[in-house]
Scaffold this active site. Sequence first.
Site, PDB file in Angstrom:
ATOM      1  CD  GLU A  89      -5.265   6.323   0.680  1.00 41.48           C
ATOM      2  OE1 GLU A  89      -5.520   5.111   0.630  1.00 41.48           O
ATOM      3  OE2 GLU A  89      -4.294   6.778   1.311  1.00 41.48           O
ATOM      4  CG  HIS A 136       0.294   6.388  -0.418  1.00 40.79           C
ATOM      5  ND1 HIS A 136      -0.682   7.208  -0.928  1.00 40.79           N
ATOM      6  CD2 HIS A 136      -0.298   5.674   0.570  1.00 40.79           C
ATOM      7  CE1 HIS A 136      -1.819   7.008  -0.277  1.00 40.79           C
ATOM      8  NE2 HIS A 136      -1.611   6.071   0.632  1.00 40.79           N
ATOM      9  CG  HIS A 179      -1.812   1.157   1.374  1.00 39.58           C
ATOM     10  ND1 HIS A 179      -3.153   1.112   1.041  1.00 39.58           N
ATOM     11  CD2 HIS A 179      -1.591   2.420   1.826  1.00 39.58           C
ATOM     12  CE1 HIS A 179      -3.701   2.296   1.272  1.00 39.58           C
ATOM     13  NE2 HIS A 179      -2.771   3.105   1.754  1.00 39.58           N
ATOM     14  CD  GLU A 180       1.611   3.581   3.633  1.00 40.00           C
ATOM     15  OE1 GLU A 180       1.823   4.648   2.996  1.00 40.00           O
ATOM     16  OE2 GLU A 180       0.589   3.405   4.321  1.00 40.00           O
TER      17      GLU A 180
END
Length: 490
Positions: free
Chosen positions: A285, A259, A255-256
């Site tokens: 997101e 980003h 997930h990160e």
Amino acid sequence: MSVFNDLLAFQRQTEALSSVAERLGWDQETVMPRGAVEQRAEEMAAMESVIHDRRTDPRLGEWLAAAEPQDEVGARIVDLIARDFSRASRVPARLASELAKTTSLAQGIWAEARANETPEDFLPTLDHVIMLKREEAAALADGGDPYDALLEEYEPDTTAAQIAQVFDIMRPRLVGLRDDVLGADFQPQPLTGHFPQKTQLRLARICATAFGYDWTRGRMDVAVHPFSSGRWQDSRITTRVVEPEPFNCLYSTIHEVGHSSYELGIDSDYAFTPLGRGVSMGVHESQSRLYENQMGRGRAFTGWLFNRMSDAFDGLNIADPEAFYGTVNRVTPGYIRTESDEVQYNLHIMMRFDLERDLITGRLDTDDLVEAWNARFLKDFGVAVDRPSNGVLQDVHWAVGLFGYFPTYALGNVYAGCLNAAMRAAVPDLDDALAEGDAAPGAEWLRENVHRHGSLIPARRLIEDATGGPIGPEPLLSYLEEKFARIYHL
């Protein structure tokens, strides 16, 4: 062009100082000594005072009025600086500094209260944060909706009413799908066992590499609440480790990486300008959720991950890659938003959206927040909150003043649904690559259609240009219904 160049030179220094302030925040959440909290709060307040002075410098107004940009890029830079100048000028310097100091302190107080399961130790500080955010919202709203004024910081040109309308469409179909899944005869087997931290972190690095994370411009650390930080040539990620639950670490990492890859993929010519950052948190997101879910939790990548985990942990209690795919995507009535399955994740956001709107407008008092949270969670999820760290203390966002931020998570999922459909059509062999642990074809499509533009194109138009169609929740909802119907044999 001389006026425009003066404006750019001044803004370059402001952007650099903002980057330094962000690095102080990263340090506080990762490696700063616990005893340095008060000192760091003073440092953050001092930095914010300097940055606020620059963002409200009277010369900016003069330069903005006289600047004559020569192209679309220059015009967009002027527009974004003007927007920031207008917002910053409405907020008193005293308030900006106090918010920076208070939220820096609040972060440490929240972490201690979370560890000790004592919300009463945090609520007075949270109340102070909320009072300051209400003051800020009133200054920014100029008679308009105070919550919309805060939301504008994270998702420009979007209102709470628009988001509520999207949520009203999504909620009944998500609740219906959840009920069908939890009532299904077939239920995937849970992953059980002991998964040492060192091995989890080694696997997390392997997963980050599979998704193209640039280790020459980043690093990974452990934090209480996973986040990414930085841009241009330095964008760092964090993850969290719970030894019985390795998916927490692995998918937080992916997930990160989503980003961070967005920030690192922006055209390098935009560095130290307002274009050199993600255009909105909803778009941000969409990248992290696409990496984590549509690519990371798909059958192709989980097949590859099954083999990596089996080797790393000397076998798993799951029989084969197909069963493992179901395990990764199990729907369970859990408490934690960041660990939630795809079906229920947006329901967590909808709850927080309603609660924080009530906090900002004064319909909900801080003293009543724990009771309101627990009652709403029981109503929405059918489970009673067992302890504060699984309830009102689980997220850091309110402690650090991020009111208006939560709805962008769900909006990001909507954007991700649209982008995923377009990406799959444009990259038909994506799953073949993911099955080999290579997310590059998807990452490259996203870099070309989203990342490289930074803030050049407004958020909604960026997604519409990338997907070739209107934005709406239907692609996301259809994807979820099809995926989980197959997993649960509905």
